[in-house]
Design an enzyme around this catalytic site. Sequence first.
Site, PDB file in Angstrom:
ATOM      1  N   ASP A 199       1.463   5.108  -6.866  1.00  0.00           N
ATOM      2  CA  ASP A 199       0.292   4.180  -6.461  1.00  0.00           C
ATOM      3  C   ASP A 199       0.640   3.105  -5.457  1.00  0.00           C
ATOM      4  O   ASP A 199       1.261   2.116  -6.237  1.00  0.00           O
ATOM      5  CB  ASP A 199      -0.593   3.703  -7.737  1.00  0.00           C
ATOM      6  N   ASP A 200       0.417   2.979  -4.184  1.00  0.00           N
ATOM      7  CA  ASP A 200       0.642   1.866  -3.509  1.00  0.00           C
ATOM      8  C   ASP A 200       2.350   1.684  -3.356  1.00  0.00           C
ATOM      9  O   ASP A 200       2.867   0.676  -3.739  1.00  0.00           O
ATOM     10  CB  ASP A 200       0.413   0.521  -4.054  1.00  0.00           C
ATOM     11  N   CYS A 240      -6.321   3.991  -1.866  1.00  0.00           N
ATOM     12  CA  CYS A 240      -6.502   4.857  -2.712  1.00  0.00           C
ATOM     13  C   CYS A 240      -7.628   5.995  -2.882  1.00  0.00           C
ATOM     14  O   CYS A 240      -7.345   7.173  -3.144  1.00  0.00           O
ATOM     15  CB  CYS A 240      -6.468   4.280  -4.163  1.00  0.00           C
TER      16      CYS A 240
END
Length: 461
Positions: free
Chosen positions: A37-38, A77
């Site tokens: 995530d990221d 996201c």
Amino acid sequence: MKNIKSKIAFAALALSLSSVVIAQENKKPNLVLFMADDCSYYDLGVYGSKDSKTPNIDQFAKEGVRFTKAYQAAPMCSPTRHNLMTGVWPVKSGAYPNHTMAKEGTLSIAHHLKPAGYQVALIGKSHVAPESVFPWDLYAPLSKSNDINFAAVDSFINVCKENDQPFCLFVTSNQPHTPWNKGNPEMFNPEEVKLPPFYVDVPKTRSQFCKYLAEINYMDSEFGTLLKKLDEEKLADNSVVVYLSEQGNSFPFAKWTCYDVGVHSACIIRWPGNIKAGMESDALVEYVDVVPTFLEIAGVKPKSHLDGKSLVPLLTGKVKEHKEYTFSLQTTRGINKGSAYYGIRSVADKKYRYIVNLTPDAVFKNVESEGALFKEWKEIAETDANARQITNKYQHRPGVELYDLEKDPYCINNLAEKPENKKIIERMDKALKEWMASCGDKGQATELEAFEHMVGRHANK
């Protein structure tokens, strides 16, 4: 007579064993996808970072194929996850802002695989909706501390084994998403880490970067835990495993942007017996290709049109190239502390990235530009020319940008105004407009409709 009976018994045993082998060979493979995530792709060891500590991901790359030019359709996201799990472009499915939702009637991978006997689960961060589009057999959210529920992973795998059912499992981490409070930053020396050229190099930038690297290391351990479970359950040989890093990190010029760092992803795939270990491919591939790839591997025909294209011919070595272009969009309307509107559309081939900013007169804003670190950068910019160039480029952009990705992977030098690039821009602009039209993307009008496609209009990750 005794010898004859022995021969018959031996033949029967051989036939029985042969049937077992054939059954095992014909057993549908499990499909497993882990996503960070990221995480900027180049902040992983196997993608070139000299500072990051990612032993599990680095080892995994030696066991499959590592794609060097993998991309996603949005640097946020929620639209990314919808696109990944439906195989449909964001505007076409309606899931193009952040905290978004797909249109009713959109089919996800669960609709395609469940009728074929697969159990389909999402364990970890979700950000997809509504439930009718994502009818998981099991959904286990992150814990209160934003950790993956590995007990749910164990339970899901055990049930599938007991019922002799193949499974499709998405394990989605929350790391290294801010606030960068996991892992051990002391593993990294802030004075020695190498920063990208579009960061303003101050102590706070370096200390934050070390916290980010620590959380990448934490995420790497999560991935290692998942791989270990597949080994322990003796499922690794019959499981296709995909690792994705998601969009770029939460420093400026990555997440929320269509610069290459924002939409360029790590992508590594292991498929024992079908992929030669340690392979590398520079073919253009996209997240939208995952659903058709999984379906072909599972021997399942899609129940609706998919915008992606199966990677199987590429994975098995039948072809070397996959796509001519990769497409991305950013909808800033509705994001946390974002501009009222600031739509971005982009197309890239292997050499160039072309970007169209729909409202260049607007100021580009998001949670990063309004945060303490960027404010410090702007204070320094009052007296420092390099800092001024960096902060101005982030928030004030021309209508059109063009970058040579081979020479300028960080997208620093805009080549759009150079006359010799006119034909390149015309070619890429044509491809971008055709893609937008195929998705029903009306540009600024689509941007202004963003709130209609959001589950919530305010709090945003």
